[in-house]
Design an enzyme around this catalytic site. Structure first.
Site, mmCIF file in Angstrom:
data_model
loop_
_atom_site.group_PDB
_atom_site.id
_atom_site.type_symbol
_atom_site.label_atom_id
_atom_site.label_comp_id
_atom_site.label_asym_id
_atom_site.label_seq_id
_atom_site.Cartn_x
_atom_site.Cartn_y
_atom_site.Cartn_z
ATOM 1 N N GLU A 85 0.815 -1.206 0.000
ATOM 2 C CA GLU A 85 0.000 0.000 0.000
ATOM 3 C C GLU A 85 0.855 1.265 0.000
ATOM 4 O O GLU A 85 2.041 1.239 0.339
ATOM 5 C CB GLU A 85 -0.943 0.005 1.210
ATOM 6 C CG GLU A 85 -0.240 -0.089 2.547
ATOM 7 C CD GLU A 85 -1.195 -0.410 3.695
ATOM 8 O OE1 GLU A 85 -2.418 -0.447 3.488
ATOM 9 O OE2 GLU A 85 -0.700 -0.627 4.814
ATOM 10 N N HIS A 135 4.276 -1.791 10.812
ATOM 11 C CA HIS A 135 3.942 -0.369 10.814
ATOM 12 C C HIS A 135 2.802 -0.082 11.783
ATOM 13 O O HIS A 135 2.068 -0.980 12.208
ATOM 14 C CB HIS A 135 3.562 0.110 9.412
ATOM 15 C CG HIS A 135 2.380 -0.595 8.818
ATOM 16 N ND1 HIS A 135 2.487 -1.798 8.152
ATOM 17 C CD2 HIS A 135 1.059 -0.281 8.795
ATOM 18 C CE1 HIS A 135 1.298 -2.184 7.742
ATOM 19 N NE2 HIS A 135 0.402 -1.287 8.123
ATOM 20 N N ARG A 149 -2.290 -8.123 13.563
ATOM 21 C CA ARG A 149 -1.922 -7.212 14.652
ATOM 22 C C ARG A 149 -0.933 -7.921 15.562
ATOM 23 O O ARG A 149 -1.174 -9.029 16.032
ATOM 24 C CB ARG A 149 -3.149 -6.823 15.483
ATOM 25 C CG ARG A 149 -4.177 -6.003 14.776
ATOM 26 C CD ARG A 149 -5.211 -5.477 15.778
ATOM 27 N NE ARG A 149 -6.416 -5.065 15.089
ATOM 28 C CZ ARG A 149 -7.549 -5.753 15.059
ATOM 29 N NH1 ARG A 149 -7.644 -6.895 15.713
ATOM 30 N NH2 ARG A 149 -8.597 -5.295 14.399
#
Length: 337
Positions: free
Chosen positions: A117, A175, A195
């Protein structure tokens, strides 16, 4: 037959979200909810963009892919039979979780999808930061130890961001998006996120959100050290100023700026997603005219023969194009600052 398509956004409630998408971009948010994401272009199971203009108003992007794939994509490849890009606007009122998207080879083993992304920041509060990549010298063993101690953020590279910054996040880059930012996100059509740490907070249901520590540790590239924002290099031309953000096998993204009223003519034949950051741009093609205001996107099918952009004054626009059917490899804009 083909023309620029306006799509209905789909809003996503998030524990870290806010209400700024209404104030900044006039989004008709559902009342009283923290909205973290507006999905502007989506062809995901259960989340498909509906067309809101022209002869295909009321149809959706899934139908268009099934009935007119070649006219929509041209020489671009799809993503598992679906439209290749997922485009969002994010409003991060609070810090997001520390997370990672699996690289392709890991995604196959784990039953997920890879996701690469680009973030383009449109609004940032003073002191806004993000976390991306690892600090130099951090090993997997140290990362796991700090994770057990609840101090894993000490392992992750952190840097300031401001409006106009762009950050590339290939699959495998750990990130976390910081608080106080709004951004446009252009990504591979995927929704797999692992996560690894969520700052010990609870979700919208009052319970700690699910973590995916084992999957995240398999996915993180531990040799990915201290990336930064992409360099801000603008090249002038008769069509305005262009900044090449990313040229990757999955997608190419350019930012365009104009300092006054102008008319720009672009050739057609390529699938594009256009989104206005600031100002006003009218897009003409295929006998249809759409007006793009800040926070508005349109999909231009490859079947549109030619485009005319009427820029109303000072304006900035992102142009994204999905990757070709055949690619010689991955080329990415060099990260800097």
């Amino acid at each position: 037959m083909f023309y620029p398509l306006l799509l209905e956004p789909r809003f996503k409630e998030r524990v870290w979200g806010g209400r700024r998408l209404a104030a900044l971009y006039g989004k008709a948010l559902p009342p009283g909810l923290p909205i973290g994401e507006s999905w502007e272009v989506t062809d995901r199971p259960g989340d498909v963009s509906v067309i809101r203009n022209g002869r295909w108003a009321g149809r959706d992007l899934r139908w268009l892919m099934e009935e007119h794939r070649e006219g929509l994509l041209g020489g671009a490849r799809d993503e598992g039979g679906r439209f290749p890009l997922l485009v969002k606007i994010l409003d991060a009122r609070e810090l997001l979780s520390v997370q990672v998207h699996p690289p392709a080879e890991v995604a196959v083993r784990l039953g997920g999808e890879p996701k690469t992304e680009l973030w383009y920041f449109t609004e940032t509060e003073p002191g806004a930061v993000i976390y991306a990549g690892l600090r130099r010298g951090v090993t997997r063993e140290e990362f796991e130890r700090r994770l057990r101690e609840g101090r894993v953020e000490e392992c992750i590279h952190r840097f300031a961001v401001r409006a106009g910054d762009a950050v590339f996040l290939p699959s495998g880059r750990v990130h976390a998006l910081g608080a106080g930012v709004v951004l446009f996100e252009i990504q591979q059509n995927s929704d797999t996120t692992y996560r690894v740490f969520d700052w010990n907070r609870v979700g919208l249901d009052g319970r700690p959100r699910e973590l995916h520590v084992a999957e995240a540790l398999e996915s993180i590239r531990f040799d990915d050290v201290e990336p930064g924002p992409l360099p801000e290099v603008w090249e002038g031309s008769g069509e305005g100023s262009r900044r090449r953000l990313v040229d990757h096998e999955l997608f190419r993204v350019d930012a365009w700026r104009w300092e006054g009223p102008t008319v720009v003519k672009w050739p057609g034949g390529r699938c594009r997603v256009l989104g206005v950051v600031r100002g006003r741009v009218r897009v003409r093609g295929g006998g249809e005219v759409v007006e793009l205001l800040p926070g508005t996107f349109c999909v231009v099918p490859a079947g549109v023969a030619a485009l005319e952009l009427e820029v109303g004054g000072s304006a900035e626009l992102l142009e994204a194009e999905p990757g070709p059917l055949e690619s010689a490899g991955s080329v990415m804009s060099r990260e800097g600052r």
